[in-house]
Design a protein around this motif. Structure first.
Motif, PDB file in Angstrom:
ATOM      1  N   ILE A 275       0.808  -1.222   0.000  1.00 51.33           N
ATOM      2  CA  ILE A 275       0.000   0.000   0.000  1.00 51.33           C
ATOM      3  C   ILE A 275       0.844   1.276   0.000  1.00 51.33           C
ATOM      4  N   GLN A 276       2.135   1.165   0.306  1.00 44.93           N
ATOM      5  CA  GLN A 276       2.985   2.335   0.492  1.00 44.93           C
ATOM      6  C   GLN A 276       3.073   3.209  -0.760  1.00 44.93           C
ATOM      7  N   LYS A 277       3.312   2.608  -1.912  1.00 42.79           N
ATOM      8  CA  LYS A 277       3.564   3.370  -3.141  1.00 42.79           C
ATOM      9  C   LYS A 277       2.382   4.268  -3.495  1.00 42.79           C
ATOM     10  N   ASP A 278       1.173   3.710  -3.520  1.00 40.74           N
ATOM     11  CA  ASP A 278       0.004   4.503  -3.907  1.00 40.74           C
ATOM     12  C   ASP A 278      -0.259   5.638  -2.925  1.00 40.74           C
ATOM     13  N   LEU A 279      -0.079   5.373  -1.646  1.00 39.99           N
ATOM     14  CA  LEU A 279      -0.314   6.418  -0.646  1.00 39.99           C
ATOM     15  C   LEU A 279       0.755   7.506  -0.714  1.00 39.99           C
ATOM     16  N   ASP A 280       2.006   7.126  -0.977  1.00 40.60           N
ATOM     17  CA  ASP A 280       3.073   8.122  -1.138  1.00 40.60           C
ATOM     18  C   ASP A 280       2.781   9.039  -2.318  1.00 40.60           C
ATOM     19  N   LEU A 281       2.327   8.453  -3.424  1.00 46.26           N
ATOM     20  CA  LEU A 281       2.011   9.245  -4.612  1.00 46.26           C
ATOM     21  C   LEU A 281       0.844  10.189  -4.333  1.00 46.26           C
ATOM     22  N   PHE A 282      -0.165   9.704  -3.612  1.00 45.72           N
ATOM     23  CA  PHE A 282      -1.307  10.552  -3.250  1.00 45.72           C
ATOM     24  C   PHE A 282      -0.837  11.751  -2.431  1.00 45.72           C
ATOM     25  N   LYS A 283       0.036  11.509  -1.475  1.00 45.25           N
ATOM     26  CA  LYS A 283       0.544  12.601  -0.645  1.00 45.25           C
ATOM     27  C   LYS A 283       1.295  13.619  -1.491  1.00 45.25           C
ATOM     28  N   THR A 284       2.149  13.148  -2.385  1.00 43.79           N
ATOM     29  CA  THR A 284       2.943  14.047  -3.226  1.00 43.79           C
ATOM     30  C   THR A 284       2.063  14.903  -4.122  1.00 43.79           C
ATOM     31  N   LEU A 285       1.021  14.302  -4.689  1.00 41.80           N
ATOM     32  CA  LEU A 285       0.180  15.008  -5.645  1.00 41.80           C
ATOM     33  C   LEU A 285      -0.821  15.959  -4.994  1.00 41.80           C
ATOM     34  N   TYR A 286      -1.329  15.599  -3.798  1.00 44.55           N
ATOM     35  CA  TYR A 286      -2.486  16.320  -3.292  1.00 44.55           C
ATOM     36  C   TYR A 286      -2.354  16.912  -1.890  1.00 44.55           C
ATOM     37  N   LEU A 287      -1.364  16.503  -1.122  1.00 45.21           N
ATOM     38  CA  LEU A 287      -1.325  16.937   0.276  1.00 45.21           C
ATOM     39  C   LEU A 287      -0.161  17.854   0.616  1.00 45.21           C
ATOM     40  N   GLU A 288       0.633  18.215  -0.381  1.00 40.58           N
ATOM     41  CA  GLU A 288       1.805  19.044  -0.097  1.00 40.58           C
ATOM     42  C   GLU A 288       1.432  20.423   0.416  1.00 40.58           C
ATOM     43  N   SER A 289       0.308  20.969  -0.043  1.00 38.22           N
ATOM     44  CA  SER A 289      -0.061  22.343   0.321  1.00 38.22           C
ATOM     45  C   SER A 289      -1.207  22.423   1.321  1.00 38.22           C
ATOM     46  N   ILE A 290      -1.680  21.279   1.810  1.00 39.44           N
ATOM     47  CA  ILE A 290      -2.821  21.276   2.732  1.00 39.44           C
ATOM     48  C   ILE A 290      -2.450  20.546   4.016  1.00 39.44           C
ATOM     49  N   LYS A 291      -2.719  21.165   5.135  1.00 36.96           N
ATOM     50  CA  LYS A 291      -2.467  20.550   6.433  1.00 36.96           C
ATOM     51  C   LYS A 291      -3.714  19.794   6.879  1.00 36.96           C
ATOM     52  N   ILE A 292      -3.553  18.506   7.124  1.00 34.04           N
ATOM     53  CA  ILE A 292      -4.665  17.679   7.582  1.00 34.04           C
ATOM     54  C   ILE A 292      -4.679  17.662   9.114  1.00 34.04           C
ATOM     55  N   HIS A 293      -5.749  18.212   9.686  1.00 29.96           N
ATOM     56  CA  HIS A 293      -5.889  18.251  11.142  1.00 29.96           C
ATOM     57  C   HIS A 293      -6.746  17.095  11.674  1.00 29.96           C
ATOM     58  N   HIS A 294      -7.587  16.540  10.809  1.00 28.26           N
ATOM     59  CA  HIS A 294      -8.465  15.454  11.234  1.00 28.26           C
ATOM     60  C   HIS A 294      -8.538  14.398  10.128  1.00 28.26           C
ATOM     61  N   ILE A 295      -8.582  13.147  10.525  1.00 28.35           N
ATOM     62  CA  ILE A 295      -8.850  12.052   9.603  1.00 28.35           C
ATOM     63  C   ILE A 295     -10.154  11.395  10.046  1.00 28.35           C
ATOM     64  N   ILE A 296     -11.111  11.317   9.129  1.00 28.19           N
ATOM     65  CA  ILE A 296     -12.405  10.702   9.412  1.00 28.19           C
ATOM     66  C   ILE A 296     -12.485   9.412   8.615  1.00 28.19           C
ATOM     67  N   THR A 297     -12.636   8.290   9.281  1.00 32.79           N
ATOM     68  CA  THR A 297     -12.672   7.007   8.582  1.00 32.79           C
ATOM     69  C   THR A 297     -14.080   6.405   8.627  1.00 32.79           C
ATOM     70  N   ILE A 298     -14.497   5.907   7.470  1.00 32.23           N
ATOM     71  CA  ILE A 298     -15.750   5.175   7.347  1.00 32.23           C
ATOM     72  C   ILE A 298     -15.488   3.981   6.431  1.00 32.23           C
ATOM     73  N   GLY A 299     -16.415   3.063   6.363  1.00 32.16           N
ATOM     74  CA  GLY A 299     -16.231   1.919   5.478  1.00 32.16           C
ATOM     75  C   GLY A 299     -16.781   0.639   6.064  1.00 32.16           C
ATOM     76  N   GLU A 300     -16.689  -0.433   5.281  1.00 29.50           N
ATOM     77  CA  GLU A 300     -17.359  -1.685   5.638  1.00 29.50           C
ATOM     78  C   GLU A 300     -16.860  -2.294   6.944  1.00 29.50           C
ATOM     79  N   MET A 301     -15.549  -2.232   7.202  1.00 29.78           N
ATOM     80  CA  MET A 301     -15.028  -2.862   8.414  1.00 29.78           C
ATOM     81  C   MET A 301     -14.858  -1.884   9.577  1.00 29.78           C
ATOM     82  N   ILE A 302     -15.005  -0.600   9.313  1.00 29.20           N
ATOM     83  CA  ILE A 302     -14.834   0.409  10.369  1.00 29.20           C
ATOM     84  C   ILE A 302     -15.826   0.213  11.518  1.00 29.20           C
ATOM     85  N   PRO A 303     -17.129  -0.071  11.241  1.00 26.66           N
ATOM     86  CA  PRO A 303     -18.047  -0.282  12.368  1.00 26.66           C
ATOM     87  C   PRO A 303     -17.617  -1.415  13.297  1.00 26.66           C
TER      88      PRO A 303
END
Length: 505
Positions: free
Chosen positions: A193-221
């Motif tokens: 999973i590392q490669k895809d997440l690293d690329l996502f960070k490089t492309l979209y998160l360089e200029s935005i500070k994430i203060h909260h992570i909200i998780t949802i999904g099939e196994m989250i409950p």
């Protein structure tokens, strides 16, 4: 006040779930029962590419059981949705047909963007701190069996969204053959999973500070209720010591642990990449989103968050990515919506179609970034390749075709009948005619015309431009677009100039 009993059914990747709600204007949405049937539908799809007849029978038997429960609660309305597990199966249409024949349920396969949009609606409705978190900067991590949707919210608006094929079941099915060959299966998943997440960070998160992570999904409950059972005061914020464990916790039942492990590792890795210490787990699901959508339409339940604003905001982010002239876009957007609003009796379209026009204007010239000569064709392919949360695939295709023929004659229905219904085709033609008319009013990209007056008299639609600027170019090019407008609406537009404003340079 009348109370409606409404059932929502999710034909999911790892289970079939049904929730029944009481819905009223006075009390909103109240869940009264929740039933689940474990079924590894996603694993079968990803492993075989189709859903077996035995599994189809199990689905239908379960849905018939749901039907009996619905009768016990005197349910007056229902909706059944299926997502990626059916969408990716090559016999999906056969499965949907058998469900209808054997149970009477008309299940609908919805797109990825529609699925995520419904879950976001549920978040906005059920989580009281949602608006505050997305205002401060939040990343919504929606993990299902087939993929993870990462959506960045900043200053209260959806900034961008990206879908990665890193779903819990998909990861498990791809890597399980290697489990016996490795000393550390957790490390193997992390590496995958590392490669895809690293690329996502490089492309979209360089200029935005994430203060909260909200998780949802099939196994989250499952993780949510595990903590709720162990700590009754658990409010959704997952303790950092849980995520910082070197090994996956052994407390979960073995049958669930195999699917929870990829979800757990995705959450941990995303926290590490964003340096975010606030991980919030929500137990909302697709059923809750379906109920929110129903209440919004049936009882006019007003959600605090502006989801239409999210769609527009995302479209503008896409336009800026392709270096679109935003001054031109904003001017044509104003003109197009003015024309749309003032000829409602002619086109007979509604709010949703108005949104399509607005998005079409915002994205109509993004293809010039790739090829100036073939810009409309390139714009078409950009839109078809770019997911916009809140729009279905069909709606996105309508917008893309509206833009594709912005400079050319719109093709006859016979050329597009394999893609659209006659009603959809007529809608696209009407919006295309309005787009062409508005776009030519700013052909020089100098915003010489910023407001227009529209009057209809004796079969002539007069568009009066209030400007002191020289609009000889616009008048000269308007003639061809007037032909298109007349062909579609049966009236001829005439461009006139009213000189009462300031000269635009």
């Amino acid at each position: 006040m009348a109370i409606t009993t409404y059932a929502t059914i999710d034909i999911g990747s790892n289970e079939l779930a049904m929730k029944i709600y009481e819905v009223s204007r006075q009390h909103g949405i109240n869940e009264i029962t929740h039933v689940r049937h474990r079924l590894s539908l996603g694993a079968e799809t990803y492993r075989k590419g189709f859903i077996s007849y035995q599994t189809v029978n199990e689905i239908c038997n379960t849905l018939n059981d749901f039907k009996r429960i619905m009768a016990e609660f005197n349910t007056t309305g229902w909706q059944a949705y299926a997502t990626s597990e059916l969408r990716e199966a090559r016999n999906s249409l056969v499965v949907i047909d058998q469900i209808k024949v054997q149970t009477g349920f008309k299940a609908k396969i919805i797109s990825n963007s529609e699925t995520r949009f419904l879950c976001y609606k549920a978040l906005a409705l059920k989580e009281e701190h949602f608006d505050q978190m997305i205002q401060e900067g939040a990343l919504i991590v929606d993990i299902d069996a087939g993929s993870v949707q990462l959506s960045v919210f900043d200053q209260g608006n959806l900034h961008m969204t990206q879908n990665l094929r890193l779903g819990s079941t998909r990861i498990r099915e791809l890597l399980q053959v290697m489990e016996e060959e490795t000393y550390d299966f957790t490390a193997l998943i992390n590496e995958y999973i590392q490669k895809d997440l690293d690329l996502f960070k490089t492309l979209y998160l360089e200029s935005i500070k994430i203060h909260h992570i909200i998780t949802i999904g099939e196994m989250i409950p499952d993780i949510y209720y595990y903590w709720k059972n162990h700590k009754p005061d658990f409010d959704g914020h997952l303790p950092q010591k849980f995520l910082s464990r070197k090994k996956f916790p052994k407390e979960f039942p073995a049958e669930k642990a195999k699917l929870i492990l990829p979800t757990f590792l995705l959450c941990r890795k995303i926290c590490q990449l964003t340096n975010c210490g606030d991980l919030f787990m929500s137990n909302v699901d697709l059923c809750d989103g379906m109920a929110a959508e129903y209440a919004e339409k049936k009882i006019r339940l007003i959600l605090k968050h502006d989801f239409i604003g999210d769609i527009i905001s995302t479209s503008k982010v896409i336009a800026r990515k392709y270096k679109v002239d935003m001054n031109h876009v904003e001017n044509v957007e104003t003109l197009a919506l003015q024309i749309f609003d003032r000829i409602r009796k002619l086109h007979g379209l509604g709010k949703r179609e108005r949104l399509f026009l607005q998005i079409g204007v915002i994205l109509h010239s993004c293809g010039a970034y790739i090829n100036e000569i073939e810009s409309r064709e390139c714009s078409y392919h950009i839109i078809m390749s770019t997911e916009i949360i809140g729009l279905s695939h069909r709606e996105r295709t309508m917008i893309a075709n509206m833009i594709r023929y912005n400079e050319d004659s719109f093709p006859a229905y016979a050329e597009l009948e394999d893609k659209f219904t006659q009603e959809d085709y007529i809608t696209i033609v009407k919006l295309n005619a309005i787009l062409k008319t508005a776009n030519v009013l700013d052909k020089s990209n100098r915003q010489k015309i910023k407001t227009v007056g529209v009057t209809l008299d004796n079969g002539v639609l007069t568009i009066t431009a209030d400007t002191m600027a020289d609009i000889t170019l616009e008048k000269g090019l308007f003639h061809d677009k007037a032909d298109v407008f007349e062909e579609v609406f049966g009236i001829r537009p005439l461009l006139k100039q009213k000189k009462s404003g300031k000269v635009t340079t």
